[in-house]
Design a protein around this motif. Structure first.
Motif, PDB file in Angstrom:
ATOM      1  N   HIS A  83       7.671  -7.360  20.826  1.00 25.00           N
ATOM      2  CA  HIS A  83       7.386  -8.565  21.600  1.00 25.00           C
ATOM      3  C   HIS A  83       5.970  -9.062  21.354  1.00 25.00           C
ATOM      4  CE1 HIS A  83      10.897  -8.661  24.545  1.00 25.00           C
ATOM      5  NE2 HIS A  83      11.133  -7.611  23.779  1.00 25.00           N
ATOM      6  N   ALA A  84       5.045  -8.165  21.027  1.00 20.25           N
ATOM      7  CA  ALA A  84       3.653  -8.566  20.821  1.00 20.25           C
ATOM      8  C   ALA A  84       3.504  -9.512  19.632  1.00 20.25           C
ATOM      9  CB  ALA A  84       2.773  -7.333  20.608  1.00 20.25           C
ATOM     10  N   SER A  85       4.453  -9.477  18.711  1.00 22.73           N
ATOM     11  CA  SER A  85       4.387 -10.350  17.540  1.00 22.73           C
ATOM     12  C   SER A  85       4.823 -11.768  17.851  1.00 22.73           C
ATOM     13  CB  SER A  85       5.284  -9.791  16.427  1.00 22.73           C
ATOM     14  OG  SER A  85       6.654  -9.923  16.784  1.00 22.73           O
ATOM     15  N   GLY A  86       5.405 -11.952  19.028  1.00 24.58           N
ATOM     16  CA  GLY A  86       5.933 -13.268  19.383  1.00 24.58           C
ATOM     17  C   GLY A  86       7.341 -13.489  18.859  1.00 24.58           C
ATOM     18  N   GLN A  87       7.869 -12.502  18.147  1.00 28.78           N
ATOM     19  CA  GLN A  87       9.223 -12.603  17.601  1.00 28.78           C
ATOM     20  C   GLN A  87       9.983 -11.302  17.883  1.00 28.78           C
ATOM     21  OE1 GLN A  87       8.266 -13.583  13.440  1.00 28.78           O
ATOM     22  NE2 GLN A  87       8.943 -15.681  13.848  1.00 28.78           N
ATOM     23  N   PRO A  88      10.419 -11.117  19.128  1.00 32.52           N
ATOM     24  CA  PRO A  88      11.138  -9.886  19.472  1.00 32.52           C
ATOM     25  C   PRO A  88      12.369  -9.706  18.590  1.00 32.52           C
ATOM     26  CG  PRO A  88      10.591 -11.147  21.436  1.00 32.52           C
ATOM     27  CD  PRO A  88      10.293 -12.036  20.263  1.00 32.52           C
ATOM     28  N   GLU A  89      12.682  -8.461  18.305  1.00 32.76           N
ATOM     29  CA  GLU A  89      13.861  -8.150  17.499  1.00 32.76           C
ATOM     30  C   GLU A  89      14.618  -6.989  18.120  1.00 32.76           C
ATOM     31  OE1 GLU A  89      12.816  -6.007  13.702  1.00 32.76           O
ATOM     32  OE2 GLU A  89      10.795  -6.674  14.276  1.00 32.76           O
ATOM     33  N   ARG A  90      15.853  -6.818  17.689  1.00 28.77           N
ATOM     34  CA  ARG A  90      16.652  -5.707  18.169  1.00 28.77           C
ATOM     35  C   ARG A  90      15.950  -4.386  17.848  1.00 28.77           C
ATOM     36  NH1 ARG A  90      19.983  -2.150  15.909  1.00 28.77           N
ATOM     37  NH2 ARG A  90      19.852  -3.141  13.856  1.00 28.77           N
ATOM     38  N   ALA A  91      15.904  -3.506  18.827  1.00 26.36           N
ATOM     39  CA  ALA A  91      15.228  -2.225  18.614  1.00 26.36           C
ATOM     40  C   ALA A  91      16.037  -1.347  17.669  1.00 26.36           C
ATOM     41  CB  ALA A  91      15.021  -1.515  19.951  1.00 26.36           C
ATOM     42  N   TRP A  92      15.336  -0.659  16.780  1.00 29.35           N
ATOM     43  CA  TRP A  92      15.993   0.228  15.822  1.00 29.35           C
ATOM     44  C   TRP A  92      16.570   1.466  16.497  1.00 29.35           C
ATOM     45  CZ3 TRP A  92      11.148   0.217  12.188  1.00 29.35           C
ATOM     46  CH2 TRP A  92      11.096  -1.000  11.488  1.00 29.35           C
ATOM     47  N   THR A  93      17.729   1.874  16.037  1.00 25.22           N
ATOM     48  CA  THR A  93      18.306   3.149  16.446  1.00 25.22           C
ATOM     49  C   THR A  93      17.810   4.237  15.492  1.00 25.22           C
ATOM     50  OG1 THR A  93      20.309   2.606  15.185  1.00 25.22           O
ATOM     51  CG2 THR A  93      20.322   2.113  17.552  1.00 25.22           C
ATOM     52  N   ILE A  94      18.140   5.483  15.789  1.00 26.29           N
ATOM     53  CA  ILE A  94      17.521   6.595  15.050  1.00 26.29           C
ATOM     54  C   ILE A  94      17.900   6.577  13.570  1.00 26.29           C
ATOM     55  CG2 ILE A  94      19.300   8.345  15.438  1.00 26.29           C
ATOM     56  CD1 ILE A  94      15.460   8.823  15.678  1.00 26.29           C
ATOM     57  N   ASP A  95      19.079   6.080  13.250  1.00 33.39           N
ATOM     58  CA  ASP A  95      19.503   6.044  11.848  1.00 33.39           C
ATOM     59  C   ASP A  95      18.841   4.909  11.070  1.00 33.39           C
ATOM     60  OD1 ASP A  95      21.093   4.604  13.711  1.00 33.39           O
ATOM     61  OD2 ASP A  95      22.598   4.212  12.189  1.00 33.39           O
ATOM     62  N   GLU A  96      18.063   4.071  11.769  1.00 31.98           N
ATOM     63  CA  GLU A  96      17.371   2.962  11.131  1.00 31.98           C
ATOM     64  C   GLU A  96      15.861   3.180  11.018  1.00 31.98           C
ATOM     65  OE1 GLU A  96      20.082  -0.818  12.532  1.00 31.98           O
ATOM     66  OE2 GLU A  96      18.813   0.128  14.054  1.00 31.98           O
ATOM     67  N   VAL A  97      15.363   4.262  11.585  1.00 29.51           N
ATOM     68  CA  VAL A  97      13.925   4.531  11.560  1.00 29.51           C
ATOM     69  C   VAL A  97      13.484   4.791  10.115  1.00 29.51           C
ATOM     70  CG1 VAL A  97      12.160   6.206  12.244  1.00 29.51           C
ATOM     71  CG2 VAL A  97      13.839   5.408  13.917  1.00 29.51           C
ATOM     72  N   PRO A  98      12.413   4.153   9.646  1.00 33.14           N
ATOM     73  CA  PRO A  98      11.944   4.378   8.273  1.00 33.14           C
ATOM     74  C   PRO A  98      11.572   5.837   8.046  1.00 33.14           C
ATOM     75  CG  PRO A  98      10.889   2.441   9.233  1.00 33.14           C
ATOM     76  CD  PRO A  98      11.607   3.132  10.349  1.00 33.14           C
ATOM     77  N   LEU A  99      12.088   6.420   6.991  1.00 33.96           N
ATOM     78  CA  LEU A  99      11.794   7.824   6.705  1.00 33.96           C
ATOM     79  C   LEU A  99      10.317   8.036   6.399  1.00 33.96           C
ATOM     80  CD1 LEU A  99      14.909   8.868   4.586  1.00 33.96           C
ATOM     81  CD2 LEU A  99      14.518   9.121   7.052  1.00 33.96           C
ATOM     82  N   GLU A 100       9.647   6.995   5.928  1.00 32.69           N
ATOM     83  CA  GLU A 100       8.210   7.090   5.645  1.00 32.69           C
ATOM     84  C   GLU A 100       7.420   7.424   6.905  1.00 32.69           C
ATOM     85  OE1 GLU A 100      10.189   4.654   2.574  1.00 32.69           O
ATOM     86  OE2 GLU A 100      10.146   4.567   4.775  1.00 32.69           O
ATOM     87  N   TRP A 101       7.925   7.019   8.055  1.00 24.13           N
ATOM     88  CA  TRP A 101       7.239   7.333   9.302  1.00 24.13           C
ATOM     89  C   TRP A 101       7.265   8.835   9.586  1.00 24.13           C
ATOM     90  CZ3 TRP A 101       8.837   3.431  13.731  1.00 24.13           C
ATOM     91  CH2 TRP A 101       8.457   2.133  13.360  1.00 24.13           C
TER      92      TRP A 101
END
Length: 267
Positions: A83-101
């Protein structure tokens, strides 16, 4: 040679690692108990036909994705993120989390001196980073060593340790941190203390304030880490890839810290 430090807790029946309504249940089936299972595939088989008349060991487990050491996805915190970006998006589920993180340089904040229920501030984080002489870099994995770590295996574990508040969480996220962790039951202060503060102030925004920072900036955090006192303040790598549960709010992980990692292990 690299050194590996296990920073995960085990899944087990006899430790109160969760409230009673959410505790894991593990049924252990021994080598004799499973012989009928083998015979369902080989009907003519007798127990004595097997080496030492032993079948296989199997466990039947009842879990939530938040039992044991696990990684929370942004979807756990709120339906939407960024939301801080001004463009809220659907929250990622665990299978969508970037592996780089989930494989990055680690930083440990030692907050064991704070009392149970204390909610950390940005100033607390800043002071600790200054003490350990570390400047945060994007994608650092920041783990918080609270008093809860030493209470694992005791009845008061769930209510032990300080919590990370909205202010301290956003301090990390605004500097590019996208994965954090704690050895406490929750990233936030124990509900026991939050309940008292809400009753005193009438401020419902205090409920889950650290988690809800993920509404502003999407991030993940590890909960129920263990053995963080064995880590230095920095100079290690954390590996915490979650189990890929489709469309889930969290995934179990065998979180490991790697010390003395060879140059070039990270990009």
């Amino acid at each position: 040679m690299s050194r590996f430090i296990d920073i995960s807790m085990p899944l087990e029946n006899d430790v109160q690692s969760d409230p009673d309504i959410a505790r894991p249940r593990i049924e252990y089936l021994g080598h004799q108990e499973t012989i009928p299972r083998i015979q369902s595939f080989f009907p003519q088989l007798k127990a004595e036909d097997l080496p030492d008349a032993a079948g296989w060991a199997v466990e039947r487990v009842t879990l939530t994705t938040h039992n044991g050491t696990h990684l929370d996805a942004p979807y756990h915190f709120h339906p939407t993120m960024n939301h801080a970006s001004g463009q809220p998006e659907r929250a990622w589920t665990i299978d969508e989390v970037p592996l780089e993180w989930c494989f990055a340089r680690g930083v440990k904040l030692d907050f064991r001196h704070f009392p149970d229920g204390y909610v950390t501030t940005a100033a607390d984080v800043e002071a600790e980073l200054k003490r350990i002489n570390h400047t945060l870099a994007p994608n650092d994995i920041v783990v918080v060593n609270t008093r809860a770590g030493e209470r694992y295996g005791h009845a008061d574990y769930i209510n032990a340790g300080c919590g990370m508040g909205r202010e301290s969480t956003l301090y990390l996220l605004e500097r590019g941190v996208r994965l954090t962790g704690t050895d406490a039951w929750s990233w936030d202060a124990p509900f026991l203390y939050t309940k008292e503060k809400v009753a005193q102030t009438g401020d419902n925004s205090l409920i889950w304030e650290g988690h809800k920072a993920g509404r502003d900036i999407g991030y993940c955090h590890l909960e129920k880490l263990h053995n963080l006192e064995a880590l230095p303040p920095h100079g290690f790598i954390i590996s915490c890839f979650p189990v890929k549960v489709r469309a889930a709010s969290a995934g179990w992980t065998r979180a490991v810290a790697i010390l003395d990692a060879p140059p070039g292990l990270l990009p």
